[in-house]
Design a protein around this motif. Structure first.
Motif, PDB file in Angstrom:
ATOM      1  N   GLY A   1      -2.497  26.544  31.191  1.00 41.24           N
ATOM      2  CA  GLY A   1      -2.466  27.509  32.288  1.00 41.24           C
ATOM      3  C   GLY A   1      -3.745  28.266  32.541  1.00 41.24           C
ATOM      4  N   GLU A   2      -4.872  27.795  32.002  1.00 37.98           N
ATOM      5  CA  GLU A   2      -6.117  28.539  32.207  1.00 37.98           C
ATOM      6  C   GLU A   2      -6.516  28.601  33.679  1.00 37.98           C
ATOM      7  OE1 GLU A   2     -10.783  28.644  30.676  1.00 37.98           O
ATOM      8  OE2 GLU A   2      -9.420  27.091  29.928  1.00 37.98           O
ATOM      9  N   HIS A   3      -6.095  27.599  34.467  1.00 35.12           N
ATOM     10  CA  HIS A   3      -6.433  27.594  35.894  1.00 35.12           C
ATOM     11  C   HIS A   3      -5.754  28.737  36.649  1.00 35.12           C
ATOM     12  CE1 HIS A   3      -2.693  25.466  35.445  1.00 35.12           C
ATOM     13  NE2 HIS A   3      -2.506  25.386  36.750  1.00 35.12           N
ATOM     14  N   MET A   4      -4.736  29.358  36.034  1.00 27.88           N
ATOM     15  CA  MET A   4      -4.055  30.494  36.657  1.00 27.88           C
ATOM     16  C   MET A   4      -4.514  31.828  36.089  1.00 27.88           C
ATOM     17  SD  MET A   4      -2.169  29.008  38.873  1.00 27.88           S
ATOM     18  CE  MET A   4      -1.152  30.387  39.400  1.00 27.88           C
TER      19      MET A   4
ATOM     20  N   ASN B   1      -8.008  29.056  44.549  1.00 29.39           N
ATOM     21  CA  ASN B   1      -7.029  28.004  44.802  1.00 29.39           C
ATOM     22  C   ASN B   1      -6.380  27.502  43.518  1.00 29.39           C
ATOM     23  OD1 ASN B   1      -7.558  27.537  47.782  1.00 29.39           O
ATOM     24  ND2 ASN B   1      -9.607  27.228  46.945  1.00 29.39           N
ATOM     25  N   HIS B   2      -6.824  28.008  42.371  1.00 28.78           N
ATOM     26  CA  HIS B   2      -6.366  27.611  41.028  1.00 28.78           C
ATOM     27  C   HIS B   2      -6.339  26.091  40.849  1.00 28.78           C
ATOM     28  CE1 HIS B   2      -2.277  27.022  42.725  1.00 28.78           C
ATOM     29  NE2 HIS B   2      -2.402  28.217  43.258  1.00 28.78           N
ATOM     30  N   GLN B   3      -7.406  25.446  41.311  1.00 29.20           N
ATOM     31  CA  GLN B   3      -7.544  24.008  41.166  1.00 29.20           C
ATOM     32  C   GLN B   3      -8.908  23.697  40.553  1.00 29.20           C
ATOM     33  OE1 GLN B   3      -5.023  21.808  42.026  1.00 29.20           O
ATOM     34  NE2 GLN B   3      -3.790  23.608  42.512  1.00 29.20           N
ATOM     35  N   VAL B   4      -9.046  22.454  40.089  1.00 33.54           N
ATOM     36  CA  VAL B   4     -10.344  21.948  39.668  1.00 33.54           C
ATOM     37  C   VAL B   4     -10.637  20.704  40.502  1.00 33.54           C
ATOM     38  CG1 VAL B   4     -10.250  22.832  37.311  1.00 33.54           C
ATOM     39  CG2 VAL B   4      -9.266  20.595  37.800  1.00 33.54           C
ATOM     40  N   PRO B   5     -11.932  20.403  40.687  1.00 31.14           N
ATOM     41  CA  PRO B   5     -13.118  21.025  40.098  1.00 31.14           C
ATOM     42  C   PRO B   5     -13.660  22.168  40.947  1.00 31.14           C
ATOM     43  CG  PRO B   5     -13.784  19.098  41.334  1.00 31.14           C
ATOM     44  CD  PRO B   5     -12.284  19.176  41.443  1.00 31.14           C
ATOM     45  N   THR B   6     -14.573  22.912  40.343  1.00 30.98           N
ATOM     46  CA  THR B   6     -15.422  23.869  41.048  1.00 30.98           C
ATOM     47  C   THR B   6     -16.859  23.615  40.605  1.00 30.98           C
ATOM     48  OG1 THR B   6     -13.685  25.561  41.125  1.00 30.98           O
ATOM     49  CG2 THR B   6     -15.959  26.297  41.450  1.00 30.98           C
ATOM     50  N   LEU B   7     -17.744  23.500  41.569  1.00 29.53           N
ATOM     51  CA  LEU B   7     -19.164  23.302  41.279  1.00 29.53           C
ATOM     52  C   LEU B   7     -19.919  24.571  41.631  1.00 29.53           C
ATOM     53  CD1 LEU B   7     -21.296  20.958  40.523  1.00 29.53           C
ATOM     54  CD2 LEU B   7     -21.820  21.024  42.972  1.00 29.53           C
TER      55      LEU B   7
ATOM     56  N   MET C   1     -29.737  23.691  37.371  1.00 31.98           N
ATOM     57  CA  MET C   1     -28.652  22.960  36.720  1.00 31.98           C
ATOM     58  C   MET C   1     -27.312  23.363  37.326  1.00 31.98           C
ATOM     59  SD  MET C   1     -27.574  22.720  32.675  1.00 31.98           S
ATOM     60  CE  MET C   1     -26.895  24.377  32.577  1.00 31.98           C
ATOM     61  N   TYR C   2     -26.434  22.394  37.448  1.00 29.00           N
ATOM     62  CA  TYR C   2     -25.104  22.650  37.963  1.00 29.00           C
ATOM     63  C   TYR C   2     -24.144  23.022  36.828  1.00 29.00           C
ATOM     64  CZ  TYR C   2     -26.693  20.366  42.231  1.00 29.00           C
ATOM     65  OH  TYR C   2     -27.382  20.038  43.361  1.00 29.00           O
ATOM     66  N   THR C   3     -23.164  23.843  37.174  1.00 27.87           N
ATOM     67  CA  THR C   3     -22.030  24.085  36.295  1.00 27.87           C
ATOM     68  C   THR C   3     -20.799  23.524  36.984  1.00 27.87           C
ATOM     69  OG1 THR C   3     -22.999  26.085  35.350  1.00 27.87           O
ATOM     70  CG2 THR C   3     -20.624  25.804  35.121  1.00 27.87           C
ATOM     71  N   LEU C   4     -20.099  22.637  36.300  1.00 24.23           N
ATOM     72  CA  LEU C   4     -18.893  22.042  36.852  1.00 24.23           C
ATOM     73  C   LEU C   4     -17.706  22.474  36.008  1.00 24.23           C
ATOM     74  CD1 LEU C   4     -17.648  20.032  38.928  1.00 24.23           C
ATOM     75  CD2 LEU C   4     -17.864  18.283  37.136  1.00 24.23           C
ATOM     76  N   TYR C   5     -16.788  23.187  36.638  1.00 21.64           N
ATOM     77  CA  TYR C   5     -15.522  23.535  35.997  1.00 21.64           C
ATOM     78  C   TYR C   5     -14.521  22.425  36.307  1.00 21.64           C
ATOM     79  CZ  TYR C   5     -17.249  28.301  35.300  1.00 21.64           C
ATOM     80  OH  TYR C   5     -17.978  29.405  34.903  1.00 21.64           O
ATOM     81  N   GLY C   6     -13.916  21.880  35.264  1.00 23.08           N
ATOM     82  CA  GLY C   6     -12.987  20.784  35.493  1.00 23.08           C
ATOM     83  C   GLY C   6     -12.072  20.573  34.311  1.00 23.08           C
ATOM     84  N   PHE C   7     -11.317  19.491  34.399  1.00 25.83           N
ATOM     85  CA  PHE C   7     -10.359  19.132  33.353  1.00 25.83           C
ATOM     86  C   PHE C   7     -10.378  17.618  33.231  1.00 25.83           C
ATOM     87  CE2 PHE C   7      -5.786  18.483  31.992  1.00 25.83           C
ATOM     88  CZ  PHE C   7      -5.945  19.028  30.726  1.00 25.83           C
ATOM     89  N   PRO C   8     -10.523  17.079  32.023  1.00 29.49           N
ATOM     90  CA  PRO C   8     -10.681  15.628  31.872  1.00 29.49           C
ATOM     91  C   PRO C   8      -9.533  14.806  32.451  1.00 29.49           C
ATOM     92  CG  PRO C   8     -11.300  16.758  29.851  1.00 29.49           C
ATOM     93  CD  PRO C   8     -10.683  17.788  30.742  1.00 29.49           C
ATOM     94  N   PHE C   9      -8.330  15.377  32.487  1.00 31.16           N
ATOM     95  CA  PHE C   9      -7.202  14.642  33.040  1.00 31.16           C
ATOM     96  C   PHE C   9      -6.971  14.963  34.522  1.00 31.16           C
ATOM     97  CE2 PHE C   9      -6.354  14.093  28.557  1.00 31.16           C
ATOM     98  CZ  PHE C   9      -5.930  12.768  28.504  1.00 31.16           C
ATOM     99  N   SER C  10      -7.970  15.503  35.162  1.00 29.19           N
ATOM    100  CA  SER C  10      -7.948  15.702  36.612  1.00 29.19           C
ATOM    101  C   SER C  10      -8.760  14.594  37.272  1.00 29.19           C
ATOM    102  CB  SER C  10      -8.549  17.065  36.983  1.00 29.19           C
ATOM    103  OG  SER C  10      -9.011  17.073  38.316  1.00 29.19           O
ATOM    104  N   GLN C  11      -8.104  13.796  38.108  1.00 26.04           N
ATOM    105  CA  GLN C  11      -8.829  12.731  38.798  1.00 26.04           C
ATOM    106  C   GLN C  11      -9.905  13.300  39.722  1.00 26.04           C
ATOM    107  OE1 GLN C  11      -5.750  13.741  39.396  1.00 26.04           O
ATOM    108  NE2 GLN C  11      -4.861  12.908  41.280  1.00 26.04           N
ATOM    109  N   HIS C  12      -9.669  14.486  40.248  1.00 27.08           N
ATOM    110  CA  HIS C  12     -10.653  15.086  41.151  1.00 27.08           C
ATOM    111  C   HIS C  12     -11.896  15.551  40.392  1.00 27.08           C
ATOM    112  CE1 HIS C  12      -6.728  15.435  43.229  1.00 27.08           C
ATOM    113  NE2 HIS C  12      -7.452  15.016  44.249  1.00 27.08           N
ATOM    114  N   SER C  13     -11.711  16.005  39.175  1.00 24.71           N
ATOM    115  CA  SER C  13     -12.868  16.347  38.341  1.00 24.71           C
ATOM    116  C   SER C  13     -13.654  15.094  37.972  1.00 24.71           C
ATOM    117  CB  SER C  13     -12.406  17.050  37.058  1.00 24.71           C
ATOM    118  OG  SER C  13     -11.762  18.275  37.334  1.00 24.71           O
ATOM    119  N   ARG C  14     -12.939  14.032  37.628  1.00 26.87           N
ATOM    120  CA  ARG C  14     -13.612  12.826  37.139  1.00 26.87           C
ATOM    121  C   ARG C  14     -14.517  12.202  38.184  1.00 26.87           C
ATOM    122  NH1 ARG C  14      -8.468  11.749  34.967  1.00 26.87           N
ATOM    123  NH2 ARG C  14      -8.113  10.123  36.526  1.00 26.87           N
TER     124      ARG C  14
END
Length: 202
Positions: free
Chosen positions: A37-40, A50-56, A1-14
């Motif tokens: 600020g959780e990404h920091m 890189n303090h960005q999302v997503p991360t798989l 199973m994959y774990t995806l770290y993201g944020f719903p208002f991030s176009q890159h996560s979506r």
């Protein structure tokens, strides 16, 4: 199973969520609260410096960049409809993935970040520059979508998933391009289960 770290208002996560859903791949979505600020935080910086999302994350790999994640999932799971193997078709998909990321995304960020999220700290020059860039890019996109049903051919690919994540993002700022072909394409993309499931609760 994959774990995806993201944020719903991030176009890159979506865009990654859209592919995972469309391909029926099992994953766990862990929200990184970028608004607070959780990404920091040290905990997330240990996952993605890189303090960005997503991360798989999977058993033996950790990937940060959204388009790299899309390509990885397609290659690993043989998703040749989403990322064609034929060299010319794949080149077109790669072209539009790079165009979306390198040409369009900076304009989208400049507009949406400052019109929607920054409040009194908004950079009005960044909004203006983003709008000027989109005025340049929108006719290119309109022409491409007039010539074909989807951005890289007659079937949707990961290039469309990347693109629709940006177009939806522009909608948060009431800045969706108004071309007839763009509108036709956008409506068809929003009918996809994976795209719908990727959208934030409004």
């Amino acid at each position: 199973m994959y774990t995806l770290y993201g944020f719903p208002f991030s176009q890159h996560s979506r865009r990654v969520v859209s592919l995972l859903e469309e391909a029926d791949l099992v994953y766990q979505f862990k929200i990184v609260d970028m608004m607070n600020g959780e990404h920091m935080s040290p905990g997330y910086l240990a996952i993605n410096p890189n303090h960005q999302v997503p991360t798989l994350i999977a058993d033996n790999i950790k990937l940060h960049e959204s388009n790299a994640i899309l390509r990885y999932l397609c290659n690993k799971h043989n998703l040749i409809t989403w990322y064609p193997q034929e060299v010319h078709q794949r080149a077109k998909v790669d072209q539009w993935l790079d165009w979306t990321q390198c040409r369009m995304s900076p304009a989208v960020v400049g507009i949406v970040l400052n019109k929607v999220f920054m409040g009194s700290e908004a950079d009005l020059d960044a909004i203006k520059q983003g709008q000027e860039k989109m005025a340049e890019l929108s006719p290119i996109l309109e022409t491409a979508l007039t010539d074909s049903q989807y951005i890289a051919g007659d079937k949707p690919t990961i290039a469309d998933l990347a693109l629709v994540s940006n177009i939806f993002h522009l909608g948060l700022a009431d800045e969706i391009p108004t071309g007839k072909s763009i509108s036709r394409w956008y409506e068809s993309m929003l009918k996809m289960d994976g795209v719908r499931k990727s959208l934030p609760e409004m």
